[in-house]
Scaffold this active site. Structure first.
Site, PDB file in Angstrom:
ATOM      1  N   ASP A   1     -10.826  -4.929  10.838  1.00  0.00           N
ATOM      2  CA  ASP A   1     -11.748  -4.860   9.693  1.00  0.00           C
ATOM      3  C   ASP A   1     -12.183  -6.272   9.287  1.00  0.00           C
ATOM      4  O   ASP A   1     -12.293  -7.149  10.144  1.00  0.00           O
ATOM      5  CB  ASP A   1     -11.045  -4.111   8.538  1.00  0.00           C
ATOM      6  CG  ASP A   1     -12.027  -3.340   7.687  1.00  0.00           C
ATOM      7  OD1 ASP A   1     -12.740  -3.966   6.888  1.00  0.00           O
ATOM      8  OD2 ASP A   1     -12.105  -2.101   7.833  1.00  0.00           O
TER       9      ASP A   1
ATOM     10  N   ASP B   1       0.848  -7.991  -3.470  1.00  0.00           N
ATOM     11  CA  ASP B   1       1.314  -6.670  -3.040  1.00  0.00           C
ATOM     12  C   ASP B   1       1.800  -6.671  -1.590  1.00  0.00           C
ATOM     13  O   ASP B   1       2.447  -5.714  -1.156  1.00  0.00           O
ATOM     14  CB  ASP B   1       0.193  -5.626  -3.192  1.00  0.00           C
ATOM     15  CG  ASP B   1       0.003  -5.203  -4.654  1.00  0.00           C
ATOM     16  OD1 ASP B   1       0.757  -5.693  -5.511  1.00  0.00           O
ATOM     17  OD2 ASP B   1      -0.909  -4.400  -4.909  1.00  0.00           O
TER      18      ASP B   1
ATOM     19  N   HIS C   1     -13.267  -5.323   1.866  1.00  0.00           N
ATOM     20  CA  HIS C   1     -13.131  -4.035   2.551  1.00  0.00           C
ATOM     21  C   HIS C   1     -11.835  -3.949   3.353  1.00  0.00           C
ATOM     22  O   HIS C   1     -11.111  -2.954   3.294  1.00  0.00           O
ATOM     23  CB  HIS C   1     -14.347  -3.847   3.464  1.00  0.00           C
ATOM     24  CG  HIS C   1     -14.455  -2.507   4.099  1.00  0.00           C
ATOM     25  ND1 HIS C   1     -13.922  -2.232   5.344  1.00  0.00           N
ATOM     26  CD2 HIS C   1     -15.057  -1.365   3.686  1.00  0.00           C
ATOM     27  CE1 HIS C   1     -14.199  -0.974   5.659  1.00  0.00           C
ATOM     28  NE2 HIS C   1     -14.882  -0.424   4.678  1.00  0.00           N
TER      29      HIS C   1
ATOM     30  N   THR D   1       2.399  -5.810  -8.595  1.00  0.00           N
ATOM     31  CA  THR D   1       1.360  -6.049  -9.592  1.00  0.00           C
ATOM     32  C   THR D   1       1.401  -4.989 -10.692  1.00  0.00           C
ATOM     33  O   THR D   1       0.648  -5.072 -11.660  1.00  0.00           O
ATOM     34  CB  THR D   1      -0.021  -6.040  -8.918  1.00  0.00           C
ATOM     35  OG1 THR D   1      -0.063  -4.936  -7.994  1.00  0.00           O
ATOM     36  CG2 THR D   1      -0.287  -7.320  -8.171  1.00  0.00           C
TER      37      THR D   1
ATOM     38  N   VAL E   1       0.634  -1.765 -10.586  1.00  0.00           N
ATOM     39  CA  VAL E   1      -0.306  -0.636 -10.502  1.00  0.00           C
ATOM     40  C   VAL E   1       0.365   0.546  -9.811  1.00  0.00           C
ATOM     41  O   VAL E   1       1.476   0.431  -9.292  1.00  0.00           O
ATOM     42  CB  VAL E   1      -1.587  -1.027  -9.732  1.00  0.00           C
ATOM     43  CG1 VAL E   1      -2.289  -2.180 -10.436  1.00  0.00           C
ATOM     44  CG2 VAL E   1      -1.271  -1.379  -8.283  1.00  0.00           C
TER      45      VAL E   1
ATOM     46  N   ALA F   1     -16.380   6.585  16.629  1.00  0.00           N
ATOM     47  CA  ALA F   1     -15.572   7.762  16.274  1.00  0.00           C
ATOM     48  C   ALA F   1     -16.007   8.993  17.063  1.00  0.00           C
ATOM     49  O   ALA F   1     -15.249   9.964  17.180  1.00  0.00           O
ATOM     50  CB  ALA F   1     -15.673   8.030  14.771  1.00  0.00           C
TER      51      ALA F   1
ATOM     52  N   SER G   1     -14.504   5.091   5.430  1.00  0.00           N
ATOM     53  CA  SER G   1     -13.674   3.883   5.573  1.00  0.00           C
ATOM     54  C   SER G   1     -12.348   4.020   4.850  1.00  0.00           C
ATOM     55  O   SER G   1     -11.331   3.493   5.299  1.00  0.00           O
ATOM     56  CB  SER G   1     -14.394   2.673   4.964  1.00  0.00           C
ATOM     57  OG  SER G   1     -15.197   2.035   5.899  1.00  0.00           O
TER      58      SER G   1
END
Lengths: 464, 78
Positions: A199, A208, A231, A247, A249, A352, A411
């Site tokens: 990517d 994280d 992304h 963090t 979350v 794909a 994605s």
């Protein structure tokens, strides 16, 4: 269909009664009241039958309250609570009289079914029980019971049942996607499995991912692995983010025990070339990554053939021992300018669309196909194989862009499948062949009431 | 001066010929192929070729596919 029954204490003012004897298996906790489902045009007749069978008179009707906001103190005092929007009466009666209702059910009249009212606890506790605010948790119990009645009457498995609806919202602990894919409750973490995400790179300084095993390489000329797009960091987060993000979350990542391989094959502008992507695949295979996740693609038109080269690579990878599974985004080219999905959808994108690459479609939190998600239009392997959470997906993002964000796309669905693939490899043993992994993913996917053209085998599910 | 247009191409080598890759590359070069990278793990050669010679590459023994290189890949966000 499995239903949630509580191990928690009963809510205040509701007593748990033993299972009423209405015949058949009735697992769970019950309030001692009964739900009576009536024909929508037979509410009046139905209430007369209830009165005749039980002798009950004090009726409380939800329609008498603004917006259906029933005063629960009044409804508790009533012997019959009528929920006319649902064609249901909640009847406070004893088992003997309930037996009379059952006899009424057997006749050909306005009573369709009788069911003991279940106690169903909310996942997040509703502590504010002292107010007159409508207790939605309690209503949810009704809804589940209605679904159960519907399922019993029609024999339907209840695909859009309450279990799904409960899972379709981010909680304080888990994203909706991790709930829907059963990642949050899985014992597995993809421990020791190498997963490559090809990517835009990764924010290598993101807290994280501190302490994780990370191998990285850029295949974009003149650009470092450091993700200046976002992304890639988002996709890696969904595939392999931590169990408990430092963090603070909610958890958003699947295979927190896997080894992260970051192949930067898309530029910081989010675009790429065959040269970068093929070199990235070559690198991932050389490093014995068992799963390769590619949230990238190039648009296809109806009738376009798949690439012989990508197919050949993916087929060799899949068939070698133990082999590598390549997963790619189905593509996002099917949304019309008015926001709706075109019919038929645009075909699955390259690469794909190769038969040996697993194509991933995107579902939203209501388990509908995302309007942008491409479909299986072209023959010869150009189908969708599986679906994942792909709308409003919360995950990691570069720290200088906020640290976390929600994005949508096939994605986002793709790395969920990749992370869950790593979890299956851990569950079934790291020697599990890639072809078997393909079968594990599609064979255990949750079937959806949607065309396989759009979602393939269904929603990917983690091993338990 | 004549400008020869070069096309970026990917060439897939048949698995049976991977141990004779040198030979295959030599034959491709004879047809005008310019090698830039050999990806051994996937059996792909990345390079370029004069447009007029493109058709000849797939006829080389040991080549299973030749495709023009794409540069239209994007992240899959709507």
């Amino acid at each position: 269909m499995a239903r949630k029954h509580a191990a928690n204490p009963t809510p205040p003012a509701r007593t748990t009664n033993p299972v009423p004897d209405l015949g058949g298996e009735q697992p769970g906790e019950f309030t001692g009241r009964y739900l009576v489902l009536m024909q929508t045009d037979g509410m009046k007749e139905g209430l007369q039958i209830i009165r005749a069978a039980t002798g009950l008179g004090q009726v409380c009707n939800a329609a008498d309250y603004e917006d259906g906001a029933v005063d629960m103190a009044e409804s508790d005092a009533a012997e019959v609570l009528v929920l006319d929007q649902l064609s249901i009466a909640v009847v406070d009666t004893d088992p003997t009289q309930a037996g009379s209702l059952l006899a009424a059910e057997a006749d050909d009249n306005a009573i369709l079914a009788v069911e003991p009212e279940r106690i169903i606890h909310a996942i997040s506790a509703h502590e504010n029980t002292g107010t007159v605010e409508f207790p939605f948790d309690y209503l949810k119990g009704y809804r589940d019971a209605v679904n159960h009645l519907y399922d019993s009457l029609t024999g339907a498995p209840g695909e859009s049942g309450a279990d799904f609806a409960e899972a379709a919202m981010d909680s304080a602990r888990l994203t909706w996607g991790l709930q829907a894919t059963l990642v949050g409750q899985s014992r597995f973490s993809g421990r020791g499995i190498r997963v490559a995400v090809l990517d835009t790179g990764l924010d290598l300084a993101h807290p994280d991912f501190a302490g994780r095993s990370i191998n990285s390489q850029s295949f974009v000329t003149g650009e470092a692995v450091q993700d200046r797009n976002g992304h890639g960091t988002h996709c890696i987060g969904a595939a392999m983010g931590p169990k408990s993000p430092p963090t603070g979350v909610r958890r958003y990542g699947c295979a927190f025990g896997s080894e992260i391989f970051v192949g930067k094959v898309l530029s910081n502008q989010g675009s790429g070339t065959d040269r970068s992507i093929l070199t990235g695949i070559n690198w991932a295979l050389t490093n014995k990554c068992r799963v390769i996740s590619m949230s990238l693609g190039a648009r296809c038109r109806p009738g376009d053939p798949f690439s012989q080269i990508y197919e050949s690579i993916a087929q060799s990878a899949l068939q070698s021992n133990p082999g590598t599974l390549i997963i790619a985004a189905a593509g996002n080219n099917s949304r019309l300018p008015n926001g709706r999905r075109q019919e038929p959808p645009n075909p699955v994108s390259h690469p794909a669309n190769c038969p040996s690459i697993m194509a991933v479609a995107a579902l939203d939190a209501n388990f509908r196909i995302a309007p942008f998600s491409d479909g299986g239009i072209n023959p010869n392997g150009g189908g969708v194989d599986i679906a994942g959470p792909g709308v409003s997906v919360f995950s990691s993002y570069p720290m200088n862009q906020g640290g976390h964000t929600s994005l949508s796309g096939t994605s986002m669905a793709t790395p969920h499948v990749a992370g869950i693939a790593a979890m299956w490899l851990e569950a079934r043993g790291p020697g599990t062949p890639a072809q078997a992994l393909w079968q594990l993913l599609t064979g255990n996917a949750r079937r959806m009431a949607l065309p396989s053209r759009d979602v393939g085998a269904g929603l990917v599910q983690a091993p338990q | 001066m004549t400008v020869t247009k070069l096309l970026a191409v990917n060439v897939k080598i048949d698995g049976d010929y991977l141990d004779r890759l040198h030979e295959v590359v030599g034959k491709l070069q004879n047809e005008g192929f310019v090698l830039s990278e050999s990806l051994d793990a996937i059996g792909v050669l990345i390079g370029s070729v004069p447009a007029a010679a493109l058709g000849k590459l797939s006829a080389v023994q040991g080549v299973s596919a030749v495709e023009k290189s794409r540069s239209d890949y994007h992240t899959q966000e709507p």
